[in-house]
Design a protein around this motif. Structure first.
Motif, PDB file in Angstrom:
ATOM      1  N   PRO A 147       0.846  -1.353  -0.021  1.00 23.76           N
ATOM      2  CA  PRO A 147       0.049   0.041  -0.177  1.00 23.76           C
ATOM      3  C   PRO A 147       0.812   1.299  -0.032  1.00 23.76           C
ATOM      4  CG  PRO A 147      -0.446  -1.286   1.959  1.00 23.76           C
ATOM      5  CD  PRO A 147       0.580  -2.014   1.139  1.00 23.76           C
ATOM      6  N   GLY A 148       0.487   2.122  -0.745  1.00 24.26           N
ATOM      7  CA  GLY A 148       1.240   3.431  -0.841  1.00 24.26           C
ATOM      8  C   GLY A 148       2.189   3.345  -2.211  1.00 24.26           C
ATOM      9  N   ARG A 149       2.481   2.061  -2.564  1.00 20.76           N
ATOM     10  CA  ARG A 149       3.434   2.269  -3.601  1.00 20.76           C
ATOM     11  C   ARG A 149       2.941   1.455  -4.955  1.00 20.76           C
ATOM     12  NH1 ARG A 149       8.554  -0.515  -0.861  1.00 20.76           N
ATOM     13  NH2 ARG A 149       9.027   1.163   0.784  1.00 20.76           N
ATOM     14  N   CYS A 150       1.310   1.015  -4.759  1.00 21.55           N
ATOM     15  CA  CYS A 150       0.991  -0.013  -5.645  1.00 21.55           C
ATOM     16  C   CYS A 150       0.777   0.501  -7.093  1.00 21.55           C
ATOM     17  CB  CYS A 150      -0.392  -0.655  -5.273  1.00 21.55           C
ATOM     18  SG  CYS A 150      -1.404   0.402  -4.207  1.00 21.55           S
ATOM     19  N   PHE A 151       0.728   2.062  -7.135  1.00 19.87           N
ATOM     20  CA  PHE A 151       0.630   2.571  -8.400  1.00 19.87           C
ATOM     21  C   PHE A 151       2.000   3.037  -9.086  1.00 19.87           C
ATOM     22  CE2 PHE A 151      -3.954   1.970  -8.955  1.00 19.87           C
ATOM     23  CZ  PHE A 151      -4.417   2.148  -7.781  1.00 19.87           C
ATOM     24  N   LEU A 152       2.980   2.749  -8.325  1.00 19.11           N
ATOM     25  CA  LEU A 152       4.212   3.371  -8.749  1.00 19.11           C
ATOM     26  C   LEU A 152       4.559   2.732 -10.272  1.00 19.11           C
ATOM     27  CD1 LEU A 152       5.593   5.517  -7.674  1.00 19.11           C
ATOM     28  CD2 LEU A 152       6.945   3.899  -6.386  1.00 19.11           C
ATOM     29  N   LYS A 153       4.247   1.195 -10.409  1.00 24.45           N
ATOM     30  CA  LYS A 153       4.522   0.697 -11.632  1.00 24.45           C
ATOM     31  C   LYS A 153       3.879   1.472 -13.010  1.00 24.45           C
ATOM     32  CE  LYS A 153       4.014  -3.516 -14.227  1.00 24.45           C
ATOM     33  NZ  LYS A 153       3.149  -3.123 -15.222  1.00 24.45           N
ATOM     34  N   ARG A 154       2.641   1.656 -12.581  1.00 27.03           N
ATOM     35  CA  ARG A 154       1.715   2.250 -13.631  1.00 27.03           C
ATOM     36  C   ARG A 154       2.348   3.724 -13.885  1.00 27.03           C
ATOM     37  NH1 ARG A 154      -3.312   4.973 -13.511  1.00 27.03           N
ATOM     38  NH2 ARG A 154      -4.212   4.996 -15.383  1.00 27.03           N
ATOM     39  N   THR A 155       2.779   4.387 -12.938  1.00 26.52           N
ATOM     40  CA  THR A 155       3.237   5.852 -13.060  1.00 26.52           C
ATOM     41  C   THR A 155       4.777   5.893 -13.834  1.00 26.52           C
ATOM     42  OG1 THR A 155       2.313   6.399 -10.887  1.00 26.52           O
ATOM     43  CG2 THR A 155       3.804   7.892 -11.862  1.00 26.52           C
ATOM     44  N   VAL A 156       5.370   4.922 -13.457  1.00 26.90           N
ATOM     45  CA  VAL A 156       6.682   4.847 -14.147  1.00 26.90           C
ATOM     46  C   VAL A 156       6.465   4.244 -15.658  1.00 26.90           C
ATOM     47  CG1 VAL A 156       8.865   3.657 -14.326  1.00 26.90           C
ATOM     48  CG2 VAL A 156       7.925   4.316 -12.124  1.00 26.90           C
TER      49      VAL A 156
END
Lengths: 364, 345
Positions: A147-156
Motif C-alpha cells: 500500500p502506498g506504492r501500488c501505483f508506482l509501476k503504472r506511473t513509471v
C-alpha cells in the motif's frame, strides 16, 4: 539636483494620468496572467509528485501566485488613483497615500523580479529531486502489492511511454535493480535460484527492461530480455542497435520538460516586471508633478516631475537619518533647550488654501 | 385557409423585429460554431485516416461545414431584413429577394437536420471502414521495409497504446497474423521451421502480441508471448487474467470514441437547428405582417401574419403543379400526335 527631471504642462499631466489609468488596468490583467502561470506550474509539479523526492519546490509557484494576486490589488488601486489624478481637487484625496503607494509598488516590483529569477534558479533543486525520486520509483516498481506504492509501476510505465525515455540515466539502470516481484518468480527453477544466489543482496537481476522502454519507431518487434546477449536474437547486435529501446534517460527528459516550462514562465514574468516598472515610473512622475503643482499654487501651471528630489546619495543619506531618528524618538531634542512646546517652522506641504503658514517669531 | 394566423399590432411587430434581430445574431454565432464543430470532427477523423478503409464518414463533417457557412449567410440576411422591417418604407426592397431566400434557407435547415440523422446512421459505415482498415494495418504490421507501409507498425503501436486496445476485434487477431518479419526469424532454428511448416500459407504464427498491447495497470511485468500456455509462466492463468494486456479490440475503442464525439456534436447541432428554425419562423411572420402594411397610409395599423397563405397541401400543389404540367406537356404532345394521326387515316 533632482534625478531625471521632466517638465509637465497641464495637458501633459492629464494625458499621463489617463494613459496610466489604462496601463494600470492592463497591469491587472498581467497580474491575473502571473497568478495563472503560478497555478499552472504548481499543477505541473503536483502531477508528478510521485517521481520527485521531498524537496521544497513549491516556494516558486507559491511566490508567483502571491505576487499575481497582490499585483491585481495594487494595480486596481493604482488605476483608481490615476483616474482621480486628472482632476486636481480629487488628487487631494489621495495626496497622503501616494508616496506610501509608490514605495509599496517599488518593493512589490522588486518581488516580481525575484520571482522571475527564482524560476531560473529552481533547476538545480529540481534535478536533485528528480534524480532521487526516479531512483526510488524504479526501486519500488515491483511493489505493486505494498500500500502506498501500488501505483508506482503504472506511473513509471506511463512516464516512460509518454516522455519516450527509459530508466534514470539510461536503460542500464534497470539491470541493477530487481523489477520483477518475487510473487512471479518460480523459485523451484534452477536458473532463478542461481541468479538470486549470484549477487550479494539476493536480488533477481537480469539484463532486461520493462515493456514501456520499447521504442515504437523500431522496425523490428521489441527485444526486452537478454538485451546484452547478441547471440540470443537473430540478426541483432547489441552495440549498434539504436532503435530498439528509448535511449534517453527519464531524468533528462523530465528536466528538459520542466526547464522549458520554467524558462518560458521566467521570460514572461520578466516582461511583466518591465511593464510594471514602467507603470511605476509613470506614477512616480505623476505624483511628483502634481505635488509640485500644489506647491506652486496654480493648478494650470507647468511643473517639474522627477524620480528623486535630490541625488541618489543624498536621498539614501536622508532616509538613513530618518531611520536613525526613529530609534531616538524617546530621547529629548536638546536643540530647543529641551522644550518641546516651542514651534519650529516646518517645510511641510500646505492645506487646501495653498497659503504658507505664518512664521511665528522665535522666543528669544 | 391560412396556416397559423396571428394578429400583429404595431408594438408587437416592433418587438418581433427587435427580438428577431438579436436572435439572428445568436444564430450567426451558432452557425460559426457549427462550422468549427465540422472542422474539429474532420481533423479527428483525418488523424486516424490510416486505419480507415474509406472516407465516406467524412460526409458528416463536410456537410456540417457547408451548413455552418450557409447559416452564417442566412442569418446575416435575416438580421438585415428585420433591421429594415422597423421602417415600413424600406422593407418592400426585399420583396424579390425573399422567394429564393426561403428556398435556400429551408434547404440548408433541412440539411442541418439530415446531418444529425447521418451522424447516428453512419455508425455501421464507420465500423465497416475501421474493420477493413485495422485488418490491413495488422497484416502489414511487419512490413517496415516496404515503401508505403513502413509506418504501419508505428501507427498501430501508437493507436493501441493511446486507445488502450489490442487487435481488431480482440487480441486473438494477432495470433492469426504473422507480425514478425522474416528478416528477424532464424530459419536455421528447428522451432521456426516447424512453425512455418505447420500451416498452409507458410506463415510464422504463434500466440504472442506486440508490446503495445501491454497494460501498464497490470501488477506484474507484461506477458507478451505464449499467452495461452499457462505452464509457460509462473502463477499465470490465461482464462482469468484480465489486466495483463488490453482486452478490448481497437475497432470497438475507435467506434466508441467517434460515436461519443458525434453524439455530442449531434446534440449541439440539434439545438442550433431549433434556434435556426425559430429564426425562420419569426422572419416569416414578420414578412407577412409587413407585407400587409405595404401600401397603406397608416403604417401603424394592426395586421395579420401567417406561415402559409393557403394550407400545406395546397401550397405544395401550387409548387408541384407547374412541374407536373411540364412533364405532362410532353405526354399531351404525343397523345395529340397520335390523335392527329388517327383521324387522318
Amino acid at each position: 539636483m533632482a534625478v531625471l527631471k521632466v517638465k509637465f504642462t497641464k495637458t501633459n499631466r492629464d494625458k499621463l494620468a489617463q494613459v496610466l489609468w489604462i496601463l494600470n488596468w492592463v497591469s491587472v490583467v498581467t497580474g491575473v496572467i502571473l497568478f495563472s502561470l503560478g497555478l499552472f506550474l504548481k499543477v505541473e509539479i503536483n502531477k508528478r509528485w510521485e517521481l520527485m523526492a521531498e524537496r521544497d519546490l513549491h516556494y516558486v509557484p507559491n511566490m508567483l501566485i502571491a505576487t499575481g494576486l497582490i499585483a491585481c490589488g495594487i494595480n486596481f488601486l493604482g488605476g483608481k488613483i490615476c483616474y482621480d489624478c486628472a482632476d486636481t481637487t480629487k488628487f487631494l484625496r489621495w495626496k497622503l497615500l501616494m508616496l506610501p503607494y509608490v514605495i509599496c509598488t517599488f518593493f512589490f516590483t522588486f518581488c516580481i523580479l525575484v520571482g522571475a529569477l527564482m524560476c531560473y534558479g529552481m533547476r538545480g533543486e529540481l534535478e536533485e529531486a528528480l534524480d532521487l525520486g526516479l531512483r526510488d520509483a524504479m526501486r519500488y516498481y515491483k511493489d505493486t502489492d505494498t500500500p502506498g506504492r501500488c501505483f508506482l509501476k503504472r506511473t513509471v510505465d506511463l512516464l516512460q511511454i509518454q516522455f519516450q525515455c527509459c530508466g534514470n540515466f539510461g536503460f542500464r539502470d534497470w539491470f541493477q535493480i530487481q523489477w520483477i516481484s518475487n510473487r512471479y518468480l518460480d523459485m523451484s527453477r534452477r536458473e532463478v535460484v542461481a541468479r538470486l544466489r549470484s549477487n550479494v543482496e539476493g536480488k533477481y537481476l537480469m539484463d532486461g527492461v520493462p515493456f514501456s522502454c520499447c521504442n515504437i519507431n523500431s522496425p523490428r518487434p521489441c527485444i526486452q530480455h537478454q538485451i546484452t546477449n547478441s547471440s540470443a536474437h537473430f540478426n541483432y547486435e547489441y552495440q549498434t542497435e539504436e532503435l530498439n529501446l528509448w535511449r534517453k534517460g527519464c531524468r533528462q527528459a523530465l528536466l528538459e520538460y520542466y526547464t522549458h516550462i520554467m524558462q518560458s514562465i521566467g521570460f514572461t514574468v520578466l516582461i511583466i516586471w518591465l511593464f510594471e516598472l514602467s507603470v511605476l515610473t509613470g506614477v512616480r512622475y505623476l505624483q511628483t508633478s502634481l505635488e509640485n503643482v500644489l506647491r506652486q499654487g496654480d493648478p494650470d501651471s507647468e511643473s517639474d516631475g522627477w524620480l528623486l528630489e535630490n541625488s541618489f546619495v543624498e536621498t539614501a543619506r536622508s532616509n538613513f537619518n530618518i531611520i536613525k531618528s526613529l530609534g531616538k524618538c524617546n530621547q529629548i531634542d536638546t536643540a530647543n533647550n529641551g522644550d518641546p512646546n516651542i514651534n519650529v517652522p516646518s517645510t511641510a506641504y500646505y492645506g487646501p488654501d495653498n497659503l504658507p503658514s505664518k512664521q511665528i517669531p522665535m522666543a528669544s | 385557409m391560412v396556416l397559423m394566423k396571428m394578429k400583429f399590432p404595431f408594438e408587437k411587430r416592433m418587438k418581433l423585429a427587435q427580438g428577431l434581430w438579436l436572435l439572428s445574431w445568436i444564430a450567426t454565432l451558432a452557425g460559426a460554431f457549427t462550422f468549427t464543430l465540422g472542422c474539429f470532427l474532420k481533423t479527428e477523423l483525418r488523424r486516424r485516416a490510416e486505419v480507415m478503409d474509406n472516407t465516406e464518414i467524412h460526409a458528416v463533417p463536410n456537410t456540417l461545414m457547408i451548413v455552418g457557412l450557409a447559416s452564417l449567410g442566412i442569418n446575416y440576411f435575416a438580421g438585415r431584413m428585420c433591421q429594415d422591417a422597423l421602417d415600413a418604407g424600406r422593407f418592400p426592397r426585399w420583396k424579390t429577394f425573399l422567394q429564393p431566400y426561403w428556398g435556400v434557407s429551408l434547404l440548408f435547415t433541412l440539411l442541418m437536420l439530415t446531418t444529425v440523422i447521418m451522424s447516428y446512421a453512419m455508425k455501421g459505415n464507420l465500423e465497416w471502414s475501421l474493420k477493413i482498415g485495422l485488418k490491413n494495418g495488422i497484416r502489414f504490421y511487419k512490413d517496415t521495409d516496404t515503401p508505403g507501409r513502413c509506418f504501419q507498425k508505428q501507427t498501430i503501436d501508437r493507436l493501441q497504446m493511446e486507445f488502450q486496445c489490442c487487435g481488431n476485434t480482440d487480441f486473438k487477431d494477432w495470433f492469426e497474423v504473422q507480425w514478425i518479419s522474416n528478416r528477424y526469424l532464424d530459419f536455421s532454428s528447428k522451432e521456426v521451421k516447424d512453425r512455418v511448416k505447420s500451416n498452409v500459407d507458410g506463415r510464422y504464427l504463434f500466440d504472442g502480441v506486440p508490446f503495445s498491447c501491454c497494460n501498464p495497470s497490470s501488477p506484474r511485468p507484461c506477458i507478451q508471448d505464449r499467452l495461452t500456455n499457462n505452464s509457460a509462466h509462473y502463477n499465470y492463468e490465461h482464462q482469468t487474467e484480465e489486466l495483463n494486456i488490453y482486452i478490448r479490440g481497437c475497432r470497438e475503442a475507435l467506434v466508441n470514441y467517434y460515436m461519443g464525439l458525434m453524439n455530442t456534436i449531434g446534440a449541439a447541432v440539434l439545438s442550433i437547428f431549433l434556434v435556426q428554425s425559430s429564426v425562420l419562423v419569426s422572419l416569416r411572420y414578420l414578412q407577412t405582417a409587413m407585407e400587409a402594411v405595404a401600401g397603406q397610409e397608416n403604417t401603424e395599423i394592426e395586421t395579420e401574419g401567417y406561415l402559409l397563405e393557403k394550407g400545406v397541401k395546397e401550397t405544395i400543389m401550387e409548387y408541384v403543379t407547374p412541374v407536373l404540367v411540364f412533364l405532362q406537356l410532353n405526354q399531351v404532345g404525343s397523345e395529340d400526335a397520335e390523335a392527329g394521326e388517327t383521324p387522318a387515316k
